[in-house]
Design a protein around this motif. Sequence first.
Motif, PDB file in Angstrom:
ATOM      1  N   THR A  94      -4.362-128.895   3.389  1.00  0.00           N
ATOM      2  CA  THR A  94      -3.455-129.270   2.295  1.00  0.00           C
ATOM      3  C   THR A  94      -3.799-128.593   0.974  1.00  0.00           C
ATOM      4  O   THR A  94      -3.198-128.894  -0.058  1.00  0.00           O
ATOM      5  CB  THR A  94      -3.432-130.799   2.107  1.00  0.00           C
ATOM      6  OG1 THR A  94      -4.764-131.267   1.852  1.00  0.00           O
ATOM      7  CG2 THR A  94      -2.857-131.488   3.327  1.00  0.00           C
ATOM      8  N   GLY A  95      -4.774-127.690   0.979  1.00  0.00           N
ATOM      9  CA  GLY A  95      -5.087-126.926  -0.218  1.00  0.00           C
ATOM     10  C   GLY A  95      -5.969-127.635  -1.217  1.00  0.00           C
ATOM     11  O   GLY A  95      -6.061-127.219  -2.371  1.00  0.00           O
TER      12      GLY A  95
ATOM     13  N   ASP B 225       1.098-119.069   3.562  1.00  0.00           N
ATOM     14  CA  ASP B 225      -0.355-119.154   3.484  1.00  0.00           C
ATOM     15  C   ASP B 225      -0.758-120.134   2.385  1.00  0.00           C
ATOM     16  O   ASP B 225      -0.339-119.998   1.230  1.00  0.00           O
ATOM     17  CB  ASP B 225      -0.937-117.771   3.184  1.00  0.00           C
ATOM     18  CG  ASP B 225      -2.447-117.749   3.299  1.00  0.00           C
ATOM     19  OD1 ASP B 225      -3.111-118.334   2.414  1.00  0.00           O
ATOM     20  OD2 ASP B 225      -2.966-117.156   4.268  1.00  0.00           O
ATOM     21  N   VAL B 226      -1.581-121.119   2.739  1.00  0.00           N
ATOM     22  CA  VAL B 226      -1.968-122.186   1.824  1.00  0.00           C
ATOM     23  C   VAL B 226      -2.716-121.653   0.610  1.00  0.00           C
ATOM     24  O   VAL B 226      -2.553-122.163  -0.504  1.00  0.00           O
ATOM     25  CB  VAL B 226      -2.815-123.255   2.564  1.00  0.00           C
ATOM     26  CG1 VAL B 226      -3.456-124.229   1.600  1.00  0.00           C
ATOM     27  CG2 VAL B 226      -1.955-123.987   3.583  1.00  0.00           C
TER      28      VAL B 226
ATOM     29  N   VAL C 177       3.534-123.866  -0.878  1.00  0.00           N
ATOM     30  CA  VAL C 177       3.085-124.803   0.158  1.00  0.00           C
ATOM     31  C   VAL C 177       3.106-126.230  -0.375  1.00  0.00           C
ATOM     32  O   VAL C 177       3.619-127.142   0.279  1.00  0.00           O
ATOM     33  CB  VAL C 177       1.677-124.422   0.669  1.00  0.00           C
ATOM     34  CG1 VAL C 177       1.094-125.533   1.533  1.00  0.00           C
ATOM     35  CG2 VAL C 177       1.740-123.119   1.456  1.00  0.00           C
ATOM     36  N   LYS C 178       2.581-126.445  -1.563  1.00  0.00           N
ATOM     37  CA  LYS C 178       2.498-127.812  -2.097  1.00  0.00           C
ATOM     38  C   LYS C 178       3.867-128.403  -2.384  1.00  0.00           C
ATOM     39  O   LYS C 178       4.033-129.621  -2.361  1.00  0.00           O
ATOM     40  CB  LYS C 178       1.584-127.841  -3.316  1.00  0.00           C
ATOM     41  CG  LYS C 178       0.139-127.694  -2.867  1.00  0.00           C
ATOM     42  CD  LYS C 178      -0.846-127.648  -3.996  1.00  0.00           C
ATOM     43  CE  LYS C 178      -2.240-127.441  -3.410  1.00  0.00           C
ATOM     44  NZ  LYS C 178      -3.247-127.163  -4.402  1.00  0.00           N
TER      45      LYS C 178
ATOM     46  N   ARG D  41      -7.805-118.922   8.199  1.00  0.00           N
ATOM     47  CA  ARG D  41      -6.460-118.782   7.634  1.00  0.00           C
ATOM     48  C   ARG D  41      -5.661-120.038   7.948  1.00  0.00           C
ATOM     49  O   ARG D  41      -5.742-120.569   9.063  1.00  0.00           O
ATOM     50  CB  ARG D  41      -5.794-117.549   8.232  1.00  0.00           C
ATOM     51  CG  ARG D  41      -4.401-117.285   7.754  1.00  0.00           C
ATOM     52  CD  ARG D  41      -3.818-116.091   8.487  1.00  0.00           C
ATOM     53  NE  ARG D  41      -2.390-116.033   8.239  1.00  0.00           N
ATOM     54  CZ  ARG D  41      -1.816-115.124   7.472  1.00  0.00           C
ATOM     55  NH1 ARG D  41      -2.538-114.191   6.913  1.00  0.00           N
ATOM     56  NH2 ARG D  41      -0.512-115.127   7.298  1.00  0.00           N
ATOM     57  N   ILE D  42      -4.877-120.483   6.975  1.00  0.00           N
ATOM     58  CA  ILE D  42      -4.053-121.689   7.147  1.00  0.00           C
ATOM     59  C   ILE D  42      -2.651-121.380   6.663  1.00  0.00           C
ATOM     60  O   ILE D  42      -2.464-120.882   5.546  1.00  0.00           O
ATOM     61  CB  ILE D  42      -4.604-122.865   6.304  1.00  0.00           C
ATOM     62  CG1 ILE D  42      -6.079-123.104   6.590  1.00  0.00           C
ATOM     63  CG2 ILE D  42      -3.788-124.132   6.568  1.00  0.00           C
ATOM     64  CD1 ILE D  42      -6.789-123.875   5.500  1.00  0.00           C
TER      65      ILE D  42
END
Length: 200
Positions: free
Chosen positions: A67-68, A83-84, A91-92, A76-77
Amino acid sequence: MPEHVEHAESTDRTATAVPAVRVEGLWKRFGDQIAVAGIDLELPAGKFIGLVGPNGAGKTTTLSMVTGLLRPDMGRIEVGGHDVWRDPVEVKSRIGVLPEGLRLFERLSGRELLAYTGRLRGLPGAEVDKRATQLLDVLDLAGAQHKLVVDYSTGMRKKIGLAAALLHNPEVLFLDEPFEGVDPVSAQTIREVLVRYTRS
């Protein structure tokens, strides 16, 4: 880090759909302690998925990285193909998070908390009010919406936290210990909301 991934609810998706979450070679170390050791996961959209394992297995650490909130040492996510760590704002904007040990603005009422959260997310006031009313009703909090969060029970706090996480209609929802300390009636309400959310 021994983990098991369980699939609960699902809807039909094509095999070429972008995964909701993709994790490759995820590592995290705290000093000499390896908390997460090379996790690879691909979680499809439209599923209600649980990450389970014993205490200390690294579940919360993994969730924090996905979730960063915590930078991995390696790996890698991607969430929804983004990409986070390269595109954190994008992403958020697409995720909702109900963290373990949820901290809330306790001197706000439940409705005020949702209004504040919605405005932080940049949602128009009328939209926030409409969604807040729906979520308060669905989560059985309408009668307590003007009560201060400091006076909420543990179950009510989980439910208002879930409402805040769902307010902007995220593509992916992450929950850490959503039923911990929650009474059976509240747990059932939360479970029903999650099943409905997954189906949508």
